[in-house]
Write a protein that holds these residues in place. Structure first.
Motif, PDB file in Angstrom:
ATOM      1  N   SER A  13       0.818  -1.222   0.000  1.00 33.55           N
ATOM      2  CA  SER A  13       0.000   0.000   0.000  1.00 33.55           C
ATOM      3  C   SER A  13       0.848   1.268   0.000  1.00 33.55           C
ATOM      4  O   SER A  13       0.348   2.344  -0.353  1.00 33.55           O
ATOM      5  CB  SER A  13      -0.945   0.015   1.210  1.00 33.55           C
ATOM      6  OG  SER A  13      -0.263   0.337   2.416  1.00 33.55           O
ATOM      7  N   ILE A  14       2.136   1.186   0.401  1.00 26.99           N
ATOM      8  CA  ILE A  14       2.969   2.397   0.433  1.00 26.99           C
ATOM      9  C   ILE A  14       3.920   2.478  -0.756  1.00 26.99           C
ATOM     10  O   ILE A  14       4.758   3.385  -0.823  1.00 26.99           O
ATOM     11  CB  ILE A  14       3.745   2.545   1.757  1.00 26.99           C
ATOM     12  CG1 ILE A  14       4.722   1.397   1.970  1.00 26.99           C
ATOM     13  CG2 ILE A  14       2.779   2.666   2.929  1.00 26.99           C
ATOM     14  CD1 ILE A  14       5.671   1.622   3.157  1.00 26.99           C
ATOM     15  N   VAL A  15       3.799   1.561  -1.713  1.00 23.77           N
ATOM     16  CA  VAL A  15       4.599   1.664  -2.934  1.00 23.77           C
ATOM     17  C   VAL A  15       4.149   2.884  -3.727  1.00 23.77           C
ATOM     18  O   VAL A  15       2.953   3.139  -3.880  1.00 23.77           O
ATOM     19  CB  VAL A  15       4.465   0.396  -3.799  1.00 23.77           C
ATOM     20  CG1 VAL A  15       5.152   0.592  -5.150  1.00 23.77           C
ATOM     21  CG2 VAL A  15       5.038  -0.816  -3.087  1.00 23.77           C
ATOM     22  N   ASP A  16       5.112   3.648  -4.249  1.00 22.66           N
ATOM     23  CA  ASP A  16       4.808   4.793  -5.105  1.00 22.66           C
ATOM     24  C   ASP A  16       5.006   4.369  -6.552  1.00 22.66           C
ATOM     25  O   ASP A  16       6.133   4.370  -7.067  1.00 22.66           O
ATOM     26  CB  ASP A  16       5.714   5.975  -4.752  1.00 22.66           C
ATOM     27  CG  ASP A  16       5.291   7.270  -5.436  1.00 22.66           C
ATOM     28  OD1 ASP A  16       4.597   7.197  -6.468  1.00 22.66           O
ATOM     29  OD2 ASP A  16       5.655   8.345  -4.944  1.00 22.66           O
ATOM     30  N   TYR A  17       3.915   3.994  -7.221  1.00 20.61           N
ATOM     31  CA  TYR A  17       3.996   3.513  -8.600  1.00 20.61           C
ATOM     32  C   TYR A  17       4.092   4.644  -9.614  1.00 20.61           C
ATOM     33  O   TYR A  17       4.418   4.405 -10.775  1.00 20.61           O
ATOM     34  CB  TYR A  17       2.771   2.645  -8.919  1.00 20.61           C
ATOM     35  CG  TYR A  17       2.789   1.296  -8.239  1.00 20.61           C
ATOM     36  CD1 TYR A  17       3.559   0.250  -8.752  1.00 20.61           C
ATOM     37  CD2 TYR A  17       2.052   1.055  -7.083  1.00 20.61           C
ATOM     38  CE1 TYR A  17       3.585  -0.990  -8.131  1.00 20.61           C
ATOM     39  CE2 TYR A  17       2.076  -0.182  -6.457  1.00 20.61           C
ATOM     40  CZ  TYR A  17       2.847  -1.200  -6.982  1.00 20.61           C
ATOM     41  OH  TYR A  17       2.879  -2.431  -6.369  1.00 20.61           O
ATOM     42  N   ALA A  18       3.818   5.874  -9.192  1.00 22.24           N
ATOM     43  CA  ALA A  18       3.871   7.007 -10.118  1.00 22.24           C
ATOM     44  C   ALA A  18       5.239   7.674 -10.154  1.00 22.24           C
ATOM     45  O   ALA A  18       5.519   8.461 -11.050  1.00 22.24           O
ATOM     46  CB  ALA A  18       2.808   8.041  -9.736  1.00 22.24           C
ATOM     47  N   LYS A  19       6.089   7.365  -9.196  1.00 21.12           N
ATOM     48  CA  LYS A  19       7.406   7.984  -9.103  1.00 21.12           C
ATOM     49  C   LYS A  19       8.308   7.454 -10.214  1.00 21.12           C
ATOM     50  O   LYS A  19       8.406   6.250 -10.429  1.00 21.12           O
ATOM     51  CB  LYS A  19       7.996   7.672  -7.728  1.00 21.12           C
ATOM     52  CG  LYS A  19       9.276   8.392  -7.360  1.00 21.12           C
ATOM     53  CD  LYS A  19       9.490   8.265  -5.845  1.00 21.12           C
ATOM     54  CE  LYS A  19      10.833   8.847  -5.398  1.00 21.12           C
ATOM     55  NZ  LYS A  19      11.877   7.807  -5.417  1.00 21.12           N
ATOM     56  N   THR A  20       8.965   8.359 -10.931  1.00 24.33           N
ATOM     57  CA  THR A  20       9.761   7.952 -12.090  1.00 24.33           C
ATOM     58  C   THR A  20      11.196   7.579 -11.746  1.00 24.33           C
ATOM     59  O   THR A  20      11.953   7.170 -12.628  1.00 24.33           O
ATOM     60  CB  THR A  20       9.783   9.080 -13.139  1.00 24.33           C
ATOM     61  OG1 THR A  20      10.313  10.271 -12.545  1.00 24.33           O
ATOM     62  CG2 THR A  20       8.379   9.349 -13.670  1.00 24.33           C
ATOM     63  N   THR A  21      11.584   7.721 -10.481  1.00 22.24           N
ATOM     64  CA  THR A  21      12.939   7.377 -10.057  1.00 22.24           C
ATOM     65  C   THR A  21      12.893   6.325  -8.951  1.00 22.24           C
ATOM     66  O   THR A  21      11.851   6.109  -8.320  1.00 22.24           O
ATOM     67  CB  THR A  21      13.677   8.621  -9.533  1.00 22.24           C
ATOM     68  OG1 THR A  21      12.926   9.206  -8.461  1.00 22.24           O
ATOM     69  CG2 THR A  21      13.840   9.648 -10.653  1.00 22.24           C
ATOM     70  N   PHE A  22      14.028   5.682  -8.725  1.00 21.00           N
ATOM     71  CA  PHE A  22      14.160   4.715  -7.639  1.00 21.00           C
ATOM     72  C   PHE A  22      14.487   5.455  -6.346  1.00 21.00           C
ATOM     73  O   PHE A  22      15.125   6.491  -6.375  1.00 21.00           O
ATOM     74  CB  PHE A  22      15.262   3.704  -7.953  1.00 21.00           C
ATOM     75  CG  PHE A  22      14.982   2.851  -9.146  1.00 21.00           C
ATOM     76  CD1 PHE A  22      14.197   1.717  -9.036  1.00 21.00           C
ATOM     77  CD2 PHE A  22      15.493   3.183 -10.396  1.00 21.00           C
ATOM     78  CE1 PHE A  22      13.938   0.920 -10.152  1.00 21.00           C
ATOM     79  CE2 PHE A  22      15.238   2.401 -11.505  1.00 21.00           C
ATOM     80  CZ  PHE A  22      14.455   1.266 -11.385  1.00 21.00           C
ATOM     81  N   PRO A  23      14.095   4.916  -5.201  1.00 15.75           N
ATOM     82  CA  PRO A  23      13.251   3.737  -4.969  1.00 15.75           C
ATOM     83  C   PRO A  23      11.765   4.065  -5.129  1.00 15.75           C
ATOM     84  O   PRO A  23      11.396   5.246  -5.216  1.00 15.75           O
ATOM     85  CB  PRO A  23      13.576   3.369  -3.522  1.00 15.75           C
ATOM     86  CG  PRO A  23      13.889   4.694  -2.890  1.00 15.75           C
ATOM     87  CD  PRO A  23      14.594   5.501  -3.940  1.00 15.75           C
ATOM     88  N   ALA A  24      10.930   3.044  -5.132  1.00 16.12           N
ATOM     89  CA  ALA A  24       9.499   3.210  -5.368  1.00 16.12           C
ATOM     90  C   ALA A  24       8.763   3.529  -4.064  1.00 16.12           C
ATOM     91  O   ALA A  24       7.860   2.802  -3.631  1.00 16.12           O
ATOM     92  CB  ALA A  24       8.927   1.950  -6.003  1.00 16.12           C
ATOM     93  N   ILE A  25       9.174   4.622  -3.437  1.00 17.08           N
ATOM     94  CA  ILE A  25       8.562   5.046  -2.183  1.00 17.08           C
ATOM     95  C   ILE A  25       8.754   6.556  -2.068  1.00 17.08           C
ATOM     96  O   ILE A  25       9.688   7.118  -2.663  1.00 17.08           O
ATOM     97  CB  ILE A  25       9.203   4.318  -0.974  1.00 17.08           C
ATOM     98  CG1 ILE A  25       8.348   4.461   0.289  1.00 17.08           C
ATOM     99  CG2 ILE A  25      10.634   4.781  -0.755  1.00 17.08           C
ATOM    100  CD1 ILE A  25       8.814   3.552   1.432  1.00 17.08           C
ATOM    101  N   ASP A  26       7.871   7.211  -1.345  1.00 14.18           N
ATOM    102  CA  ASP A  26       7.931   8.663  -1.179  1.00 14.18           C
ATOM    103  C   ASP A  26       9.070   9.006  -0.221  1.00 14.18           C
ATOM    104  O   ASP A  26       8.911   8.937   0.999  1.00 14.18           O
ATOM    105  CB  ASP A  26       6.594   9.176  -0.649  1.00 14.18           C
ATOM    106  CG  ASP A  26       6.530  10.696  -0.560  1.00 14.18           C
ATOM    107  OD1 ASP A  26       7.584  11.348  -0.720  1.00 14.18           O
ATOM    108  OD2 ASP A  26       5.427  11.222  -0.322  1.00 14.18           O
ATOM    109  N   THR A  27      10.208   9.394  -0.775  1.00 16.82           N
ATOM    110  CA  THR A  27      11.387   9.674   0.049  1.00 16.82           C
ATOM    111  C   THR A  27      11.334  11.058   0.689  1.00 16.82           C
ATOM    112  O   THR A  27      12.252  11.424   1.423  1.00 16.82           O
ATOM    113  CB  THR A  27      12.667   9.538  -0.785  1.00 16.82           C
ATOM    114  OG1 THR A  27      12.530  10.301  -1.995  1.00 16.82           O
ATOM    115  CG2 THR A  27      12.924   8.086  -1.128  1.00 16.82           C
TER     116      THR A  27
END
Length: 409
Positions: free
Chosen positions: A305-319
């Motif tokens: 549920s906390i994966v950020d699938y819209a983020k275009t860079t790694f990692p796939a989470i809201d840093t």
């Protein structure tokens, strides 16, 4: 109308019903907008995959999925070819398309669908699709018995593929993989969930990832010559778009982050230590953080549920709110959910590159995409990895016993 009640052998707590308001922290309340449905896993397992009596608090293997039950699945068969999810408010196509479609074909098919008096059908997002996952599933070899799909077949129709391998039960989501190409460093991917073998991964859409100048210089602007990929099945959904699975993070300034959309509080930063599965369970159960001592290792749906699938860079989470270890490409995080097909493994959610290779490849590539759900062997103590553990007929995943941990409460 058929409504499925909780079916576990022991009473399962039914927590966080849709849109309940409650206080997550002194001084403020929140409105839950994403009701995370339980995985429905109802057995406990040891490191070798044997079913065991669920341990008591303080004992080895305590804190796994079945011991932290949450919102039980509840579906209503509307008798008109549709199924309503009482928890999420989404309405689903009961009987899916019976042939594989290309990614674009799936979108067109759902958009044209008229069913149950509804015409606003669409391909679900990966978080919506994953809400249907039922981790009592297991894909058995024919000599071991009949398989159980990773979906509730008391209300949803599901058939294993007849013309292909039994594990090829992939369903499209509308969520494109935006961080880069998959498989061979060329293909555009879109996420899907496999209701036959219980995995999230990105699948080729039939086009290449290149865009703009890169596409023009490569000569691949229009993708492969025929624009075709193997294709997936699709189960259409009806419901307001861009609502379910949209996070609303609050930094609590005490080492924790609350997602007010789901009602979950998270450990803000992992501690950088890689652990085997039993140690990961124990670590979260013993964690004292932000004035709270009721932490646990998240189940698969919670962590996804906390994966950020819209983020275009790694990692796939809201840093901007989460800290994450960046010591390698393998940013796989343990869940408390045992993998049904190989119970010596537990599910992991991949926040970095989901590495695999196949055929004559000598290097691992981001085969499945950041945000995939794979599985890892729980321990290497007294065990050796075999080709059966590491590889399918298509690819060989990275399979490590020491993964990272982010606890939840």
């Amino acid at each position: 109308m058929t409504i499925r009640p909780p079916t576990l052998s022991t009473a399962r707590a039914i927590l966080l019903p849709a849109f309940v308001t409650f206080s997550a922290q002194a001084g403020w309340a929140q409105q839950v907008t994403t009701s995370l449905v339980d995985t429905m896993q109802d057995h406990c397992f040891d490191l070798t995959g044997s079913a065991i009596d669920c341990p008591a608090k303080g004992e080895a293997f305590y804190g796994q999925d079945a011991q932290h039950p949450r919102l039980a699945a509840s579906y209503a068969d509307n008798g008109d070819g549709t199924v309503s999810d009482d928890n999420t408010g989404l309405v689903w196509q009961k009987t899916p398309q019976t042939k594989r479609l290309q990614f674009a074909e799936a979108a067109s098919y759902c958009a044209a669908l008229e069913l149950g008096g509804l015409s606003n059908w669409r391909v679900p997002t990966i978080k919506e699709l994953y809400s249907l996952a039922d981790f009592r599933g297991e894909l058995l070899k024919p000599e071991e018995g009949s398989p159980t799909p990773y979906i509730d077949t008391t209300v949803f129709d599901f058939e294993y593929p007849k013309a292909q391998m039994i594990f090829a039960g992939q369903y499209w989501s509308s969520t494109l993989y935006v961080k880069g190409p998959i498989i061979n460093d060329e293909n555009q991917g879109a996420f899907g969930f496999n209701f036959a073998d219980g995995h999230i991964k990105a699948y080729g859409t039939g086009l290449n990832f290149f865009t703009g100048e890169a596409a023009a210089s490569s000569g691949l602007a229009n993708g492969p010559a025929n624009g075709q990929a193997p294709g997936n099945y699709v189960r259409c959904v009806s419901g307001k778009e861009n609502t379910y699975g949209v996070n609303a993070f609050v930094d609590n300034a005490d080492g924790t982050v609350t997602d007010t959309a789901t009602g979950r509080m998270w450990q803000q930063a992992d501690d950088g230590t890689r652990r085997e599965w039993d140690d990961a369970l124990a670590y979260c159960e013993a964690l004292d953080l932000g004035g709270h001592q009721d932490w646990y290792l998240p189940n698969s749906k919670e962590l996804q549920s906390i994966v950020d699938y819209a983020k275009t860079t790694f990692p796939a989470i809201d840093t901007t709110v989460f800290g994450i270890t960046q010591d390698s490409e393998t940013l796989d995080y343990w869940t408390s959910t045992t993998f049904g097909d190989i119970k010596s493994h537990a599910n992991v959610i991949v926040f970095g590159k989901a590495l695999s290779k196949a055929g004559d490849q000598t290097e691992y590539t981001d085969w499945h995409g950041a945000g995939a759900q794979r599985s890892s062997i729980k321990t290497l103590k007294g065990q050796e990895l075999t080709d059966e553990d590491l590889c399918s007929v298509n690819a060989c995943d990275v399979d490590r016993a020491d993964n990272l941990v982010r606890c939840v409460r």
